[in-house]
Design a protein around this motif. Structure first.
Motif, PDB file in Angstrom:
ATOM      1  N   GLY A 133     -14.438  68.074 -27.871  1.00 24.44           N
ATOM      2  CA  GLY A 133     -15.693  68.903 -28.172  1.00 24.44           C
ATOM      3  C   GLY A 133     -17.074  67.849 -27.731  1.00 24.44           C
ATOM      4  O   GLY A 133     -16.965  66.775 -26.702  1.00 24.44           O
ATOM      5  N   LEU A 134     -17.528  67.283 -28.716  1.00 20.20           N
ATOM      6  CA  LEU A 134     -18.248  65.982 -28.084  1.00 20.20           C
ATOM      7  C   LEU A 134     -18.085  64.110 -28.651  1.00 20.20           C
ATOM      8  O   LEU A 134     -18.639  63.055 -28.739  1.00 20.20           O
ATOM      9  CB  LEU A 134     -19.758  65.717 -29.428  1.00 20.20           C
ATOM     10  N   PRO A 168     -19.301  62.519 -34.355  1.00 20.80           N
ATOM     11  CA  PRO A 168     -18.504  61.957 -33.883  1.00 20.80           C
ATOM     12  C   PRO A 168     -19.244  60.706 -34.827  1.00 20.80           C
ATOM     13  O   PRO A 168     -20.483  60.768 -34.776  1.00 20.80           O
ATOM     14  CB  PRO A 168     -18.006  62.220 -32.486  1.00 20.80           C
ATOM     15  N   VAL A 169     -18.093  59.971 -35.054  1.00 16.07           N
ATOM     16  CA  VAL A 169     -18.984  58.598 -35.810  1.00 16.07           C
ATOM     17  C   VAL A 169     -17.932  57.975 -34.538  1.00 16.07           C
ATOM     18  O   VAL A 169     -16.983  57.444 -35.380  1.00 16.07           O
ATOM     19  CB  VAL A 169     -18.781  58.572 -37.150  1.00 16.07           C
ATOM     20  N   LEU A 170     -18.430  56.512 -34.926  1.00 18.31           N
ATOM     21  CA  LEU A 170     -17.817  55.222 -33.851  1.00 18.31           C
ATOM     22  C   LEU A 170     -18.040  54.200 -35.099  1.00 18.31           C
ATOM     23  O   LEU A 170     -18.679  53.919 -35.789  1.00 18.31           O
ATOM     24  CB  LEU A 170     -18.577  54.751 -32.644  1.00 18.31           C
ATOM     25  N   GLU A 171     -16.858  53.473 -35.462  1.00 17.20           N
ATOM     26  CA  GLU A 171     -16.882  52.702 -36.309  1.00 17.20           C
ATOM     27  C   GLU A 171     -16.487  51.088 -35.553  1.00 17.20           C
ATOM     28  O   GLU A 171     -15.614  51.405 -35.382  1.00 17.20           O
ATOM     29  CB  GLU A 171     -15.775  52.613 -37.557  1.00 17.20           C
ATOM     30  N   VAL A 172     -17.765  51.181 -35.285  1.00 11.51           N
ATOM     31  CA  VAL A 172     -17.406  48.942 -35.142  1.00 11.51           C
ATOM     32  C   VAL A 172     -17.419  47.796 -35.821  1.00 11.51           C
ATOM     33  O   VAL A 172     -18.292  47.191 -36.430  1.00 11.51           O
ATOM     34  CB  VAL A 172     -18.503  48.754 -33.627  1.00 11.51           C
ATOM     35  N   ALA A 229     -24.393  60.765 -28.049  1.00 11.57           N
ATOM     36  CA  ALA A 229     -24.950  60.068 -26.961  1.00 11.57           C
ATOM     37  C   ALA A 229     -24.747  58.719 -27.151  1.00 11.57           C
ATOM     38  O   ALA A 229     -25.450  58.194 -26.033  1.00 11.57           O
ATOM     39  CB  ALA A 229     -26.270  61.315 -26.803  1.00 11.57           C
ATOM     40  N   ALA A 230     -25.530  58.553 -28.454  1.00 15.67           N
ATOM     41  CA  ALA A 230     -25.388  56.916 -28.666  1.00 15.67           C
ATOM     42  C   ALA A 230     -24.416  56.649 -28.720  1.00 15.67           C
ATOM     43  O   ALA A 230     -23.960  54.881 -28.111  1.00 15.67           O
ATOM     44  CB  ALA A 230     -26.033  56.950 -29.899  1.00 15.67           C
ATOM     45  N   ILE A 231     -23.606  57.087 -29.424  1.00 18.53           N
ATOM     46  CA  ILE A 231     -21.453  56.078 -28.547  1.00 18.53           C
ATOM     47  C   ILE A 231     -21.228  55.662 -27.727  1.00 18.53           C
ATOM     48  O   ILE A 231     -20.800  55.370 -27.200  1.00 18.53           O
ATOM     49  CB  ILE A 231     -21.162  57.675 -30.864  1.00 18.53           C
TER      50      ILE A 231
END
Length: 205
Positions: free
Chosen positions: A13-14, A52-56, A65-67
């Motif tokens: 997927g994304l 999705p979610v990115l945790e930094v 797209a932002a990730i």
């Protein structure tokens, strides 16, 4: 050293483009995959109730797209200068046009309607979008096998898994687009990508 966690479903997927960016960069990240039946338990944990979610380092970033763009810039896969980055973005935006055309087909539940929509998509819509991508590749790729600047960018890493889903529906979708077929082959030649593709979880999409 930064800590990365990527939250997504157990599928390509994304989220797959970001996994591929991490892979090419050789960066460690926690690949957190939720089965769909368990997603409601975690939805409230995400900024927009979606993945999705990115945790930094404890900060959560939504929007695929932002990730991917953030990771690509951080790991030098976004383009070598501002103009190349804009060209990569143009290619990616064109891929999102293709994705938007495909999603209604993918999500349709009525089998008869889905069959009709699938026929139209693969017969009419998809060839136009693929031609648009080849047009941009000719403009920006400098005669090489990659979309921009004759080197690997996240545009190539986005195209590869998305087309994998379409090829799963119709294995001949790229028969009239040899450049795009070669682009996917070049991505797979990357040793880190090849190793990842061999070992990643097998999923339908």
């Amino acid at each position: 050293m930064p800590s990365y966690k990527l939250y997504y479903f157990n599928g390509r997927g994304l989220g797959e483009v970001s996994r591929l960016i991490f892979t090419v960069a050789g960066e460690q990240f926690e690949d957190i995959r939720y089965e769909r039946e368990h997603w409601p338990e975690h939805k409230a944990e995400m900024p927009l109730g979606q993945m999705p979610v990115l945790e930094v380092d404890g900060v959560k970033l939504p929007q695929s797209a932002a990730i991917a763009r953030f990771l690509a810039k951080r790991f030098n896969l976004a383009g070598k200068d501002d103009l190349e980055q804009a060209q990569v973005d143009a290619v990616v935006d064109t891929m999102y046009d293709l994705l938007k055309a495909f999603l209604p087909v993918f999500r349709e539940q009525d089998e008869a309607k889905k069959e009709q929509m699938t026929k139209k998509f693969f017969g009419d819509d998809l060839p136009k979008h693929l031609q648009n991508l080849e047009t941009l590749a000719k403009l920006y790729g400098k005669g090489g096998p990659f979309f921009v600047g004759n080197h690997l960018t996240w545009a190539d890493l986005f195209f590869h898994p998305f087309l994998e889903t379409l090829l799963g529906v119709n294995e001949k979708v790229l028969d009239n687009n040899p450049w795009l077929k070669q682009n996917r082959a070049e991505v797979e030649k990357n040793p880190k990508i090849a190793e990842y593709l061999k070992n990643r979880p097998k999923t339908e999409f």
